[in-house]
Design a protein around this motif. Structure first.
Motif, PDB file in Angstrom:
ATOM      1  N   THR A 179       0.842  -1.191   0.000  1.00 31.26           N
ATOM      2  CA  THR A 179       0.000   0.000   0.000  1.00 31.26           C
ATOM      3  C   THR A 179       0.876   1.240   0.000  1.00 31.26           C
ATOM      4  OG1 THR A 179      -1.725  -1.193   1.195  1.00 31.26           O
ATOM      5  CG2 THR A 179      -1.856   1.210   1.207  1.00 31.26           C
ATOM      6  N   TYR A 180       0.582   2.152  -0.916  1.00 30.67           N
ATOM      7  CA  TYR A 180       1.338   3.390  -1.084  1.00 30.67           C
ATOM      8  C   TYR A 180       0.366   4.568  -1.038  1.00 30.67           C
ATOM      9  CZ  TYR A 180       4.856   0.117  -2.851  1.00 30.67           C
ATOM     10  OH  TYR A 180       5.737  -0.917  -2.978  1.00 30.67           O
ATOM     11  N   THR A 181       0.892   5.761  -1.141  1.00 33.40           N
ATOM     12  CA  THR A 181       0.076   6.973  -1.149  1.00 33.40           C
ATOM     13  C   THR A 181       0.573   7.889  -2.259  1.00 33.40           C
ATOM     14  OG1 THR A 181      -0.221   6.812   1.240  1.00 33.40           O
ATOM     15  CG2 THR A 181      -0.694   8.937   0.240  1.00 33.40           C
ATOM     16  N   VAL A 182      -0.354   8.520  -2.979  1.00 29.57           N
ATOM     17  CA  VAL A 182       0.036   9.513  -3.978  1.00 29.57           C
ATOM     18  C   VAL A 182       0.761  10.622  -3.229  1.00 29.57           C
ATOM     19  CG1 VAL A 182      -0.788  11.253  -5.609  1.00 29.57           C
ATOM     20  CG2 VAL A 182      -1.844   8.977  -5.570  1.00 29.57           C
ATOM     21  N   SER A 183       2.014  10.859  -3.616  1.00 31.90           N
ATOM     22  CA  SER A 183       2.815  11.850  -2.903  1.00 31.90           C
ATOM     23  C   SER A 183       2.865  13.180  -3.637  1.00 31.90           C
ATOM     24  CB  SER A 183       4.231  11.320  -2.696  1.00 31.90           C
ATOM     25  OG  SER A 183       4.809  10.990  -3.955  1.00 31.90           O
ATOM     26  N   THR A 184       3.124  13.152  -4.915  1.00 30.55           N
ATOM     27  CA  THR A 184       3.305  14.361  -5.704  1.00 30.55           C
ATOM     28  C   THR A 184       2.627  14.174  -7.052  1.00 30.55           C
ATOM     29  OG1 THR A 184       5.486  14.589  -4.689  1.00 30.55           O
ATOM     30  CG2 THR A 184       5.051  15.954  -6.608  1.00 30.55           C
ATOM     31  N   ARG A 185       2.173  15.290  -7.619  1.00 27.29           N
ATOM     32  CA  ARG A 185       1.563  15.252  -8.949  1.00 27.29           C
ATOM     33  C   ARG A 185       2.155  16.385  -9.786  1.00 27.29           C
ATOM     34  NH1 ARG A 185      -4.555  14.726  -9.183  1.00 27.29           N
ATOM     35  NH2 ARG A 185      -4.439  16.969  -9.152  1.00 27.29           N
ATOM     36  N   THR A 186       2.379  16.106 -11.064  1.00 31.30           N
ATOM     37  CA  THR A 186       2.860  17.114 -12.003  1.00 31.30           C
ATOM     38  C   THR A 186       1.940  17.080 -13.211  1.00 31.30           C
ATOM     39  OG1 THR A 186       5.136  16.748 -11.285  1.00 31.30           O
ATOM     40  CG2 THR A 186       4.814  17.877 -13.387  1.00 31.30           C
ATOM     41  N   ARG A 187       1.244  18.180 -13.456  1.00 32.37           N
ATOM     42  CA  ARG A 187       0.289  18.194 -14.560  1.00 32.37           C
ATOM     43  C   ARG A 187       0.943  18.495 -15.907  1.00 32.37           C
ATOM     44  NH1 ARG A 187      -5.499  19.067 -14.805  1.00 32.37           N
ATOM     45  NH2 ARG A 187      -5.991  19.300 -16.987  1.00 32.37           N
ATOM     46  N   GLY A 188       1.844  19.464 -15.936  1.00 31.89           N
ATOM     47  CA  GLY A 188       2.452  19.904 -17.189  1.00 31.89           C
ATOM     48  C   GLY A 188       3.334  18.843 -17.813  1.00 31.89           C
ATOM     49  N   ALA A 189       3.609  19.030 -19.099  1.00 34.95           N
ATOM     50  CA  ALA A 189       4.403  18.063 -19.853  1.00 34.95           C
ATOM     51  C   ALA A 189       5.884  18.161 -19.486  1.00 34.95           C
ATOM     52  CB  ALA A 189       4.220  18.289 -21.345  1.00 34.95           C
ATOM     53  N   ILE A 190       6.492  16.989 -19.315  1.00 37.06           N
ATOM     54  CA  ILE A 190       7.935  16.876 -19.113  1.00 37.06           C
ATOM     55  C   ILE A 190       8.418  15.717 -19.984  1.00 37.06           C
ATOM     56  CG2 ILE A 190       7.841  17.760 -16.746  1.00 37.06           C
ATOM     57  CD1 ILE A 190       8.319  14.853 -15.794  1.00 37.06           C
ATOM     58  N   THR A 191       9.717  15.559 -20.083  1.00 39.98           N
ATOM     59  CA  THR A 191      10.266  14.432 -20.831  1.00 39.98           C
ATOM     60  C   THR A 191      10.557  13.301 -19.858  1.00 39.98           C
ATOM     61  OG1 THR A 191      11.217  15.913 -22.467  1.00 39.98           O
ATOM     62  CG2 THR A 191      12.107  13.686 -22.381  1.00 39.98           C
ATOM     63  N   GLY A 192       9.970  12.125 -20.136  1.00 41.20           N
ATOM     64  CA  GLY A 192      10.178  10.959 -19.292  1.00 41.20           C
ATOM     65  C   GLY A 192      11.568  10.371 -19.481  1.00 41.20           C
ATOM     66  N   SER A 193      11.933   9.416 -18.647  1.00 40.50           N
ATOM     67  CA  SER A 193      13.268   8.809 -18.717  1.00 40.50           C
ATOM     68  C   SER A 193      13.485   8.048 -20.021  1.00 40.50           C
ATOM     69  CB  SER A 193      13.479   7.874 -17.520  1.00 40.50           C
ATOM     70  OG  SER A 193      12.475   6.884 -17.482  1.00 40.50           O
ATOM     71  N   ASP A 194      12.402   7.752 -20.747  1.00 41.89           N
ATOM     72  CA  ASP A 194      12.521   7.075 -22.037  1.00 41.89           C
ATOM     73  C   ASP A 194      12.538   8.060 -23.207  1.00 41.89           C
ATOM     74  OD1 ASP A 194       9.914   7.937 -21.899  1.00 41.89           O
ATOM     75  OD2 ASP A 194       9.019   5.961 -22.179  1.00 41.89           O
ATOM     76  N   GLY A 195      12.560   9.375 -22.907  1.00 41.99           N
ATOM     77  CA  GLY A 195      12.622  10.384 -23.958  1.00 41.99           C
ATOM     78  C   GLY A 195      11.280  10.813 -24.513  1.00 41.99           C
ATOM     79  N   VAL A 196      10.180  10.260 -24.003  1.00 43.93           N
ATOM     80  CA  VAL A 196       8.832  10.585 -24.478  1.00 43.93           C
ATOM     81  C   VAL A 196       8.260  11.732 -23.647  1.00 43.93           C
ATOM     82  CG1 VAL A 196       6.481   9.666 -24.742  1.00 43.93           C
ATOM     83  CG2 VAL A 196       8.454   8.229 -25.290  1.00 43.93           C
ATOM     84  N   ARG A 197       7.576  12.678 -24.291  1.00 42.91           N
ATOM     85  CA  ARG A 197       6.903  13.772 -23.571  1.00 42.91           C
ATOM     86  C   ARG A 197       5.679  13.188 -22.874  1.00 42.91           C
ATOM     87  NH1 ARG A 197       8.987  18.319 -22.273  1.00 42.91           N
ATOM     88  NH2 ARG A 197       7.143  19.525 -22.705  1.00 42.91           N
ATOM     89  N   ILE A 198       5.596  13.365 -21.553  1.00 43.51           N
ATOM     90  CA  ILE A 198       4.498  12.821 -20.758  1.00 43.51           C
ATOM     91  C   ILE A 198       3.838  13.937 -19.967  1.00 43.51           C
ATOM     92  CG2 ILE A 198       5.434  10.494 -20.606  1.00 43.51           C
ATOM     93  CD1 ILE A 198       6.537  11.231 -17.820  1.00 43.51           C
ATOM     94  N   GLU A 199       2.602  13.656 -19.510  1.00 42.15           N
ATOM     95  CA  GLU A 199       1.858  14.629 -18.710  1.00 42.15           C
ATOM     96  C   GLU A 199       1.030  13.894 -17.663  1.00 42.15           C
ATOM     97  OE1 GLU A 199      -0.852  16.706 -21.306  1.00 42.15           O
ATOM     98  OE2 GLU A 199      -1.736  14.843 -22.036  1.00 42.15           O
TER      99      GLU A 199
END
Length: 191
Positions: free
Chosen positions: A111-131
């Motif tokens: 069991t975990y808890t949502v800690s942080t959220r980022t809405r805007g687009a960033i580049t993921g560790s695989d190089g893909v733009r994610i949101e």
């Protein structure tokens, strides 16, 4: 007689009331439209087949039923083995379920808890733009988070040895999880 100047607070109030009215109108319109239903496919496809017609409400199948060992109350349930997520309300009713593409690093069951959220687009560790990134765990120094690709694509295969903790989903599913998964929301991870 000189023209009277409208105070700035009146402009801000008027714009705020107008924005709230537009959001309320769009919410009502969206509620009247078609609603997503759970799918029973094991993996999401990159594109829909043209000309397909909506089907009637799906039957309760193993993939649409929330796993028994997933706890109780309002929560996000993520089954690593089934590559599936359920959004479950406080009455233990699944509100949405969908297939996901897990990264190369999966959190341990627990069991975990949502800690942080980022809405805007960033580049993921695989190089893909994610949101709509919803962080909930870390393992081996890799953050694990739900997200969707900005362009709606599925993630490319991870390069040999690359550690990625993104749990990707379709854009509409990412929007639903973002809305549901506020900071502090419980996330139950199953094997």
């Amino acid at each position: 007689m000189p023209a009277r100047r409208v105070p700035s607070w009146a402009w801000v109030t008027g714009l705020t009331v107008g924005a709230v009215a537009v959001v309320a109108f769009l919410t009502v319109k969206a509620d009247q439209g078609p609603h997503p239903t759970a799918t029973t496919e094991s993996r999401p496809s990159a594109s829909a087949t043209p000309g397909t017609k909506p089907s009637p409400a799906p039957e309760k199948t193993e993939s649409t039923v929330v796993p028994d060992d997933s706890g109780t109350g309002r929560r996000i349930v993520y089954s690593v083995g089934e590559k599936r997520v359920w959004l479950v309300d406080a009455s233990d009713t699944p509100r949405r379920t969908f297939a996901v593409w897990p990264g190369t690093v999966s959190p341990d069951p627990g069991t975990y808890t949502v800690s942080t959220r980022t809405r805007g687009a960033i580049t993921g560790s695989d190089g893909v733009r994610i949101e709509r990134i919803v962080y909930f765990a870390a393992k081996s120094g890799v953050n694990v988070a739900f997200s969707n690709a900005v362009d709606g694509s599925s993630p490319p295969p991870a390069a040999s040895g690359t550690q990625t903790g993104g749990v990707r989903m379709r854009t509409a599913d990412g929007a639903a999880l973002w809305t549901f998964g506020e900071a502090g929301t419980t996330v139950v991870v199953l094997s």
